[in-house]
Design a protein around this motif. Structure first.
Motif, short mmCIF file in Angstrom:
data_model
loop_
_atom_site.label_atom_id
_atom_site.label_comp_id
_atom_site.label_asym_id
_atom_site.label_seq_id
_atom_site.Cartn_x
_atom_site.Cartn_y
_atom_site.Cartn_z
N HIS A 82 -5.97 -7.24 0.53
CA HIS A 82 -4.58 -6.41 0.53
C HIS A 82 -3.48 -7.21 1.29
O HIS A 82 -4.08 -7.85 2.31
CB HIS A 82 -4.62 -5.07 0.52
CG HIS A 82 -5.13 -4.48 1.92
ND1 HIS A 82 -4.33 -4.41 2.86
CD2 HIS A 82 -6.13 -4.64 2.72
CE1 HIS A 82 -4.69 -3.84 3.90
NE2 HIS A 82 -6.16 -4.18 3.60
N GLY B 232 0.71 -1.27 -0.03
CA GLY B 232 -0.12 -0.05 0.06
C GLY B 232 1.00 1.24 0.14
O GLY B 232 1.81 1.35 0.50
N HIS C 89 -1.76 -1.27 -7.03
CA HIS C 89 -3.24 -0.91 -6.40
C HIS C 89 -3.59 -2.32 -5.84
O HIS C 89 -3.39 -3.51 -6.48
CB HIS C 89 -3.97 -0.48 -7.64
CG HIS C 89 -5.27 0.29 -6.97
ND1 HIS C 89 -5.11 0.91 -5.91
CD2 HIS C 89 -6.48 -0.24 -7.26
CE1 HIS C 89 -6.43 1.18 -5.69
NE2 HIS C 89 -7.40 0.41 -6.46
N LEU C 90 -4.06 -2.13 -4.53
CA LEU C 90 -4.64 -3.21 -3.92
C LEU C 90 -3.59 -4.30 -3.60
O LEU C 90 -2.53 -3.73 -3.07
CB LEU C 90 -6.06 -3.80 -4.67
CG LEU C 90 -7.01 -2.68 -4.76
CD1 LEU C 90 -8.30 -3.22 -5.58
CD2 LEU C 90 -7.53 -2.03 -3.42
N ARG C 91 -3.71 -5.36 -4.36
CA ARG C 91 -2.85 -6.43 -3.88
C ARG C 91 -2.04 -6.65 -5.20
O ARG C 91 -2.62 -7.06 -6.28
CB ARG C 91 -3.69 -7.79 -3.47
CG ARG C 91 -2.90 -8.99 -3.12
CD ARG C 91 -3.68 -10.10 -2.69
NE ARG C 91 -3.07 -11.35 -2.42
CZ ARG C 91 -2.96 -11.42 -1.01
NH1 ARG C 91 -3.33 -10.47 -0.02
NH2 ARG C 91 -2.14 -12.58 -0.48
N ASP D 206 -5.10 3.68 -1.70
CA ASP D 206 -5.45 2.61 -1.36
C ASP D 206 -6.61 2.84 -0.12
O ASP D 206 -6.43 3.66 0.77
CB ASP D 206 -4.23 2.19 -0.23
CG ASP D 206 -3.01 2.36 -1.32
OD1 ASP D 206 -2.80 1.43 -1.95
OD2 ASP D 206 -2.30 3.45 -0.85
#
Length: 528
Positions: free
Chosen positions: A283, A255, A521-523, A482
Motif C-alpha cells: 500500500h 488508506g 482498497h489496498l493500493r 485497511d
C-alpha cells in the motif's frame, strides 16, 4: 555515526498520559471528560474484573469494544499505573468535574432570568474560560472560550504529552483507544510536547539525512539513550515519488479517507491517516508522499479523519491546513482550527459553508454543507470539500448522509463538471454514545441512543447524490477496510459485511446508467 534518515517503517504514536492522542484528547476539557468517562472507567473496570476483560479480548468479535487489553503489562503494573495516572491527570479530571458541576448549576438556576449572578458560583477552574448563554428557545448552556482554555492549560497538557516511537508497525497492537500504551522494550519515548519545533526536525529526517546525536540533543535525550535512538534511523536514502505528467492529476489512495491529489504544480492531501512500510502489505505509505504539500484538507473532526499522529509528521511540509470553520464553543464541537494551533501549526485556513480558498495558483477548496453522520448533534466542524486542481473537480463526501436531496439542487451551479465523487458507505455506524457519550451532560435513553447512529450513506443515497451532481465516476472509501489501520479504525475488510454489500450494489446500479463505481482498497492509483 554519519548522517541518517528516519526509517519509513517507524510509527510515532502521540500519547497523553500514556493513552493514544486523538482529536478529543487535544482539547483540555474534552481530554478530561474522556479520561474520566472512558479511559479511567475502562481501566477501573479491568482492575475490578480482569478475567472479564481477558475473556472479552480473546473473542475477535469484541475487537473495538470497551475492554482493556493489558498487552502483557500484568495486573500489578496496571494497578500501579492507575495510581500514578490518577495523580498525574488530576488537573484534567478536576476540570471535567468542575464542568459537570457547572452544568448542574446552570440547569438548576438558569430559569430564564439574568445569568450574571451565576458567574460568581462557577468553579474557579472555569472562571474566565466559559460564558453562560441562552439559545433561541431560552435554554441555558455553557459556551467555552477555547483559545483561553488552551492557553490556561498549555503547560498541563505539555507535561502529559509524549511521542512513543515503534521501530515498525505492530499488526498485533490492540485497539488503540481502550488500553494505555505503557513503556516496553520495543518502544522509545520522547518526552516532548506535540507543538515542539524539534519534532519538525525529527520528521524532516524521513526525507533529509540528519546528524542523529545532534537531533537527539535537540530532543533533550540523555547521552546514554542515543545508541538506542539511532536504531530508528537508516543509511538508505528514501526513493523520490515519480513525477506527475504536466496537464494531468494523479489520484493516490493512502488508506481509509486519505487521498492525495497531485499535479506537476500542486499537491493536496485529504484527511491524512498514513501507514508505514515493513508491515507486510502492499500500500502507499508515508514514504510515497511528495516533499511538499500545498494543502491538507480535513473534512470533519472524527478520529479516523483527523489523525494527530499523521498531522504532526506533516507540519513542516504543508503550506496550510484547510478546515471547516467552527467557533460554537460547544463541548461537543471543538474547533479544528484551535486544535491545529495547539499542535503547532501556524497556517490554518478556516472555511465557513460555501466559502472557498485558493492555495497557490492552481488549487481551490470550497466548503460544501455536510449533512448526517453526527447523530443529529449540532456539530459545525464539518464540511464536504470540493477540490479543484488543474481544471479537474473532485467532491469528497466522506461520511456525509445525503438525507435532504434538495440541498444538492440548490447547489447545482457549484457542482457542475465534477470529475469524481468520493463517498463512504459506512451504513452501520456506531451509536451516539460511542464517540460523544463522555461529552454529554445527559444521555438520551437507550432506544434513542441506538437509533441516533454515526451512519454514513448507503448505496441508494450515494447513487442519488451522484445523479444529482451529474458525476459518472464514483469511488467508495473510508469504511475501515485497511488492515494496516485496524488498531485505529477497529475494523477490517469483510466481503460479507453490510458495507461491502452496499459497495457491490452501488457498482451494479451505477453500471446500469453508464457510471462507474469502484471501491478503493489496498493500493489504488488513477489519473485524470
Amino acid at each position: 555515526m554519519g548522517k541518517r534518515y528516519l526509517s519509513s517503517a517507524v510509527s510515532p504514536q502521540p500519547l497523553l498520559h500514556r493513552w493514544y492522542a486523538w482529536p478529543h484528547m487535544i482539547n483540555p476539557l474534552t481530554a478530561g471528560l474522556n479520561l474520566r468517562e472512558r479511559q479511567l472507567a475502562t481501566l477501573r473496570s479491568y482492575l475490578a474484573d480482569p478475567d472479564l476483560h481477558t475473556r472479552a479480548v480473546a473473542d475477535p468479535g469484541n475487537y473495538g469494544r470497551p475492554f482493556l487489553n493489558p498487552s502483557g503489562a500484568g495486573f500489578e503494573r496496571l494497578k500501579t499505573f492507575h495510581e500514578e495516572v490518577t495523580v498525574d491527570a488530576a488537573p484534567l479530571i478536576d476540570l471535567a468535574d468542575d464542568f459537570t458541576a457547572a452544568r448542574v448549576l446552570v440547569e438548576e438556576h438558569a430559569d430564564g432570568g439574568a445569568l450574571a449572578p451565576l458567574y460568581g458560583q462557577l468553579p474557579a477552574s472555569l472562571r474566565g474560560i466559559v460564558e453562560l448563554v441562552y439559545d433561541d428557545v431560552n435554554r441555558a448552556s455553557i459556551r467555552i472560550l477555547e483559545p483561553v482554555l488552551y492557553r490556561s492549560f498549555r503547560d498541563t497538557m505539555a507535561r502529559a504529552q509524549r511521542i512513543s516511537l515503534l521501530p515498525r508497525p505492530d499488526r498485533a497492537q490492540p485497539y488503540i483507544f481502550n488500553s494505555p500504551i505503557l513503556p516496553d522494550a520495543s518502544r522509545f519515548d520522547l518526552a516532548v510536547p506535540f507543538d515542539a519545533p524539534a519534532l519538525d526536525a525529527l520528521f524532516a529526517a524521513r526525507w533529509s539525512s540528519v546528524d542523529v546525536p545532534e537531533l537527539g540533543e535537540r530532543l533533550g535525550l540523555a547521552p546514554e539513550r542515543l545508541a538506542r535512538f539511532a536504531e530508528f534511523f537508516t543509511e538508505t536514502e528514501p526513493a523520490t515519488p515519480p513525477p506527475v505528467p504536466d496537464g494531468t492529476v494523479r489520484v493516490r489512495f493512502f488508506g481509509h479517507a486519505s487521498v492525495l491529489l497531485e499535479s506537476a504544480h500542486a499537491a493536496v492531501l485529504l484527511d491524512p491517516l498514513l501507514g508505514y512500510t515493513d508491515d507486510g502489505i502492499d500500500h502507499f505509505t508515508v514514504s510515497d508522499l511528495p516533499r511538499r504539500l500545498d494543502a491538507i484538507v480535513l473534512s470533519h473532526a472524527h478520529c479516523d479523519h483527523v489523525s494527530v499522529e499523521t498531522l504532526l509528521q506533516l507540519r513542516r511540509v504543508v503550506d496550510t491546513v484547510v478546515v471547516p470553520g467552527s467557533a460554537s464553543g460547544s463541548v461537543l464541537d471543538p474547533s479544528l482550527g484551535q486544535l491545529l494551533t495547539a499542535l503547532g501549526f501556524r497556517a490554518v485556513t478556516r472555511l465557513e459553508e460555501l466559502e472557498s480558498a485558493t492555495v497557490g495558483h492552481r488549487l481551490t477548496v470550497t466548503s460544501l454543507p455536510f449533512l448526517g453522520e453526527h447523530a443529529d448533534l449540532d456539530i459545525r466542524a464539518k464540511m464536504v470539500p470540493l477540490v479543484e486542481i488543474e481544471g479537474r473537480r473532485f467532491v469528497f463526501a466522506t461520511d456525509t448522509t445525503p438525507i435532504e436531496p434538495e440541498l444538492y439542487r440548490r447547489l447545482g451551479d457549484l457542482l457542475t463538471g465534477v470529475d469524481a465523487l468520493f463517498i463512504g458507505l459506512e451504513c452501520v455506524g456506531a451509536p451516539l454514545s460511542w464517540l460523544y457519550g463522555p461529552l454529554m451532560g445527559r444521555m438520551p435513553d437507550r432506544r434513542h441512543n441506538r437509533g441516533r447512529r454515526l451512519n454514513g450513506a448507503d448505496a441508494a443515497m450515494a447513487e442519488q447524490l451522484a445523479r444529482a451532481i451529474g458525476v459518472r465516476r464514483i469511488f467508495t472509501y473510508a469504511m475501515g477496510f485497511d488492515p494496516w489501520l485496524k488498531h485505529l479504525t477497529g475494523s477490517d475488510y469483510d466481503p460479507a459485511s453490510p458495507q461491502k454489500r452496499e459497495c457491490d450494489r452501488l457498482e451494479a446500479s451505477c453500471a446500469r446508467w453508464g457510471a462507474r463505481a469502484e471501491l478503493l482498497h489496498l493500493r489504488a492509483e488513477h489519473t485524470f
